[in-house]
Structure formats: structure tokens, C-alpha cells
Scaffold this motif. Structure first.
Motif, mmCIF file in Angstrom:
data_model
loop_
_atom_site.group_PDB
_atom_site.id
_atom_site.type_symbol
_atom_site.label_atom_id
_atom_site.label_comp_id
_atom_site.label_asym_id
_atom_site.label_seq_id
_atom_site.Cartn_x
_atom_site.Cartn_y
_atom_site.Cartn_z
ATOM 1 N N HIS A 52 3.464 24.339 -28.263
ATOM 2 C CA HIS A 52 2.878 24.976 -27.083
ATOM 3 C C HIS A 52 1.412 24.565 -26.935
ATOM 4 O O HIS A 52 0.832 23.972 -27.836
ATOM 5 C CB HIS A 52 2.952 26.501 -27.185
ATOM 6 N N GLN A 53 0.848 24.931 -25.785
ATOM 7 C CA GLN A 53 -0.588 24.790 -25.586
ATOM 8 C C GLN A 53 -1.220 26.177 -25.702
ATOM 9 O O GLN A 53 -0.600 27.188 -25.338
ATOM 10 C CB GLN A 53 -0.882 24.176 -24.211
ATOM 11 N N TYR A 54 -2.450 26.197 -26.192
ATOM 12 C CA TYR A 54 -3.131 27.458 -26.461
ATOM 13 C C TYR A 54 -4.535 27.445 -25.870
ATOM 14 O O TYR A 54 -5.191 26.398 -25.840
ATOM 15 C CB TYR A 54 -3.237 27.719 -27.969
ATOM 16 N N VAL A 55 -4.967 28.619 -25.427
ATOM 17 C CA VAL A 55 -6.346 28.764 -24.956
ATOM 18 C C VAL A 55 -7.006 29.902 -25.720
ATOM 19 O O VAL A 55 -6.342 30.865 -26.132
ATOM 20 C CB VAL A 55 -6.411 29.048 -23.439
ATOM 21 N N PHE A 79 -3.525 26.480 -15.534
ATOM 22 C CA PHE A 79 -4.507 27.215 -16.345
ATOM 23 C C PHE A 79 -5.265 26.266 -17.263
ATOM 24 O O PHE A 79 -6.487 26.388 -17.423
ATOM 25 C CB PHE A 79 -3.803 28.297 -17.160
ATOM 26 N N VAL A 80 -4.548 25.333 -17.854
ATOM 27 C CA VAL A 80 -5.196 24.348 -18.731
ATOM 28 C C VAL A 80 -6.177 23.496 -17.923
ATOM 29 O O VAL A 80 -7.304 23.231 -18.363
ATOM 30 C CB VAL A 80 -4.145 23.445 -19.412
ATOM 31 N N SER A 81 -5.755 23.065 -16.746
ATOM 32 C CA SER A 81 -6.608 22.229 -15.904
ATOM 33 C C SER A 81 -7.892 22.954 -15.505
ATOM 34 O O SER A 81 -8.997 22.394 -15.607
ATOM 35 C CB SER A 81 -5.837 21.800 -14.641
ATOM 36 N N LEU A 82 -7.766 24.206 -15.060
ATOM 37 C CA LEU A 82 -8.951 24.978 -14.657
ATOM 38 C C LEU A 82 -9.877 25.236 -15.844
ATOM 39 O O LEU A 82 -11.103 25.215 -15.706
ATOM 40 C CB LEU A 82 -8.525 26.307 -14.031
ATOM 41 N N SER A 239 -15.746 33.051 -22.113
ATOM 42 C CA SER A 239 -15.801 31.610 -22.325
ATOM 43 C C SER A 239 -14.392 31.192 -22.720
ATOM 44 O O SER A 239 -13.824 31.738 -23.673
ATOM 45 C CB SER A 239 -16.800 31.270 -23.445
ATOM 46 N N VAL A 240 -13.817 30.259 -21.985
ATOM 47 C CA VAL A 240 -12.414 29.888 -22.199
ATOM 48 C C VAL A 240 -12.326 28.411 -22.565
ATOM 49 O O VAL A 240 -12.956 27.560 -21.932
ATOM 50 C CB VAL A 240 -11.566 30.161 -20.940
ATOM 51 N N SER A 241 -11.559 28.108 -23.591
ATOM 52 C CA SER A 241 -11.399 26.724 -24.045
ATOM 53 C C SER A 241 -9.954 26.476 -24.450
ATOM 54 O O SER A 241 -9.221 27.400 -24.812
ATOM 55 C CB SER A 241 -12.333 26.421 -25.224
#
Length: 267
Positions: A52-55, A79-82, A239-241
Motif C-alpha cells: 500500500h501507499q502511506y501518508v 491524495f498522494v498527488s496533492l 504537515s502531510v508527507s
């Protein structure tokens, strides 16, 4: 007689030498092949993608890690793109309701004044709904906010994380009859009773991820004081990464180990 025996021994050494040379070269070749296969295996292990991808969402009230669902690819990829574009960086959790959810993702919130009404900001597009019967509004779920549109299309950027509350069988029965008009699966009912959530949102808002670490951050933010528009009286910036591949794989190993340990727990 002795000379003949010596000559035969020397002759046999000469005849076996090419064979030994050939055998030695094959051993060297096999060692090289085995070394190459070992290197390839190690490389493949490191090169393999996480499942999966995680933020990661960081705030002054803690941080959490969210796993994005592969079953909702449009919401996941958006969501990943933004996140990579920095759209969420410095934005606020602008609407919080205890025992319900915390909402963020309004791009206008980055420069909003203290008492300004938020929630109408947009990135200029919506995302088609991606409802899946197996994905529901348990506590910790990431969902897409939306306005009142017949297609139930999601906001391009605004999202919420469910806090919710625990339900009884009677409460779930009432929801099924008066609001949902469908039966909640037994296994989902058990989660709503033991973990909690917001079942009245099921099949109305797309859920596309869930908190896998740091759920206490949601509880802390949901408990802050707020104004009449449910905006926190003190700004909660985020802050989101996106987690890098190695960090994501390390997290998945940690989660798998945790699940395995839980399966051996006797209550």
C-alpha cells in the motif's frame, strides 16, 4: 619393473590434469552463478514495492500514519498527488466534532483569519464516488468530504478522519431501519460495537484509507474547544508527507508482526 610403474603413474597424472582443470572451472562458474542469484534475491527483496501507499499527518497534537486503500485508486492517487504538491502543507483541521470526526483539506485554510468560516475551499474538481461494501466508517477511517450532489462525488481535496462512537445492537437496528435502509454485515456490526465509528455515513461518502498508527491524535484534536462553526479556537495546522518506499516496507513488517502477535493473544 619399477620404472614401468613410475611411468604409468606419471602418465595417469598427465591424463587426469585436463579433467581437474575442467572441474575447477565448473566449480568457479557455479560459485559465480550462486553469488549472482543471491545478489538478485537481495536486490529483489529491496526493490519489491510495499502493498500500500502511506501518508503521515503531523500536528502539534501528535501525528498519525494512514494506509490508503488500493480498492479506491482514484481517491488514493489524488491524495498522494496533492500531498506531493504541498496542497495540504500548513492547512488546518478546520472542523472538528467530538464523537464524530475531524475535517481538513480546505486549501483556503492556509491563510484564513482566526474567526473566518472555512469549508468552501476547492482545488477545482471532484472525484467520482468509489463505494465498496467492504469499506466502511469504522473509527480511524479516512473519508472524502463532499457537498450535496446527486452523484455523491467527492471533494477534490477535503477529507475527514472518523472518531465516531460505539453503538449497541439496538442503535444499529434503528439506523438500518430509519436511515440506511440496508443491513449492516454482522462482522461490521461487531466493529461498530467494539471499536466505534459513524455507520450512518456508509455508502454516502467514500472511505479511502485508515489510520494504522497514531489514532490518539484524532481523539486529541476532536476534544479541542471550538466556535459555533466547529472550527477549533486554536488553529490545528498539519504537515502531510508520503512515506518513502523503505519506510513503508518497514511499517508493513511492523504491522504484520503486530497482527501475528495479536492472533496469539488469549483473552
Amino acid at each position: 619393473m619399477v620404472r614401468k610403474i613410475i611411468n604409468k603413474i606419471e602418465a595417469s597424472r598427465i591424463s587426469i590434469k585436463p579433467f581437474l582443470t575442467y572441474l575447477s572451472s565448473k566449480v568457479i562458474l557455479m560459485n559465480r552463478i550462486l553469488a549472482s542469484l543471491l545478489c538478485l534475491g537481495v536486490f529483489s527483496a529491496f526493490a519489491a514495492k510495499p502493498k500500500h501507499q502511506y501518508v503521515k499527518i503531523k500536528t502539534d497534537m501528535g501525528e498519525c500514519i494512514i494506509m490508503l486503500y488500493n480498492e479506491t485508486p482514484q481517491h488514493r492517487d489524488n491524495f498522494v498527488s496533492l500531498t506531493k504538491k504541498g496542497v495540504y502543507e500548513g492547512s488546518l483541521f478546520h472542523r472538528v466534532i467530538k464523537n464524530f470526526m475531524i475535517q481538513g483539506g480546505d486549501p483556503d485554510s492556509k491563510v484564513a483569519k482566526q474567526d473566518e468560516l472555512l469549508g468552501n475551499g476547492t482545488v477545482g474538481y471532484t472525484i467520482p464516488a468509489e463505494f465498496r461494501d467492504s469499506l466502511f466508517h469504522k473509527k480511524g477511517v479516512l473519508g472524502a468530504a463532499r457537498d450535496d450532489n446527486p452523484e455523491k462525488a467527492s471533494s477534490g481535496s477535503q477529507f475527514y478522519i472518523v472518531q465516531g462512537k460505539k453503538f449497541t445492537d439496538q442503535g444499529l437496528d434503528s439506523l438500518e431501519t430509519n436511515r440506511l435502509h440496508f443491513k449492516i454485515p454482522v462482522w461490521q456490526r461487531e466493529i461498530y460495537k467494539n471499536l466505534g465509528g459513524t455507520p450512518h455515513l456508509d455508502r454516502n461518502y467514500t472511505v479511502f484509507g485508515e489510520v494504522v498508527k497514531g489514532l490518539d491524535m484524532v481523539d486529541k484534536i476532536a476534544a479541542v474547544s471550538r466556535d459555533s462553526n466547529d472550527r477549533p479556537n486554536i488553529d490545528v495546522k498539519m504537515s502531510v508527507s508520503v512515506l518513502k518506499r523503505r519506510a513503508a516496507k518497514r511499517l508493513e513488517k511492523e504491522l504484520a508482526k503486530s497482527i501475528k502477535n495479536d492472533s496469539f493473544t488469549i483473552n
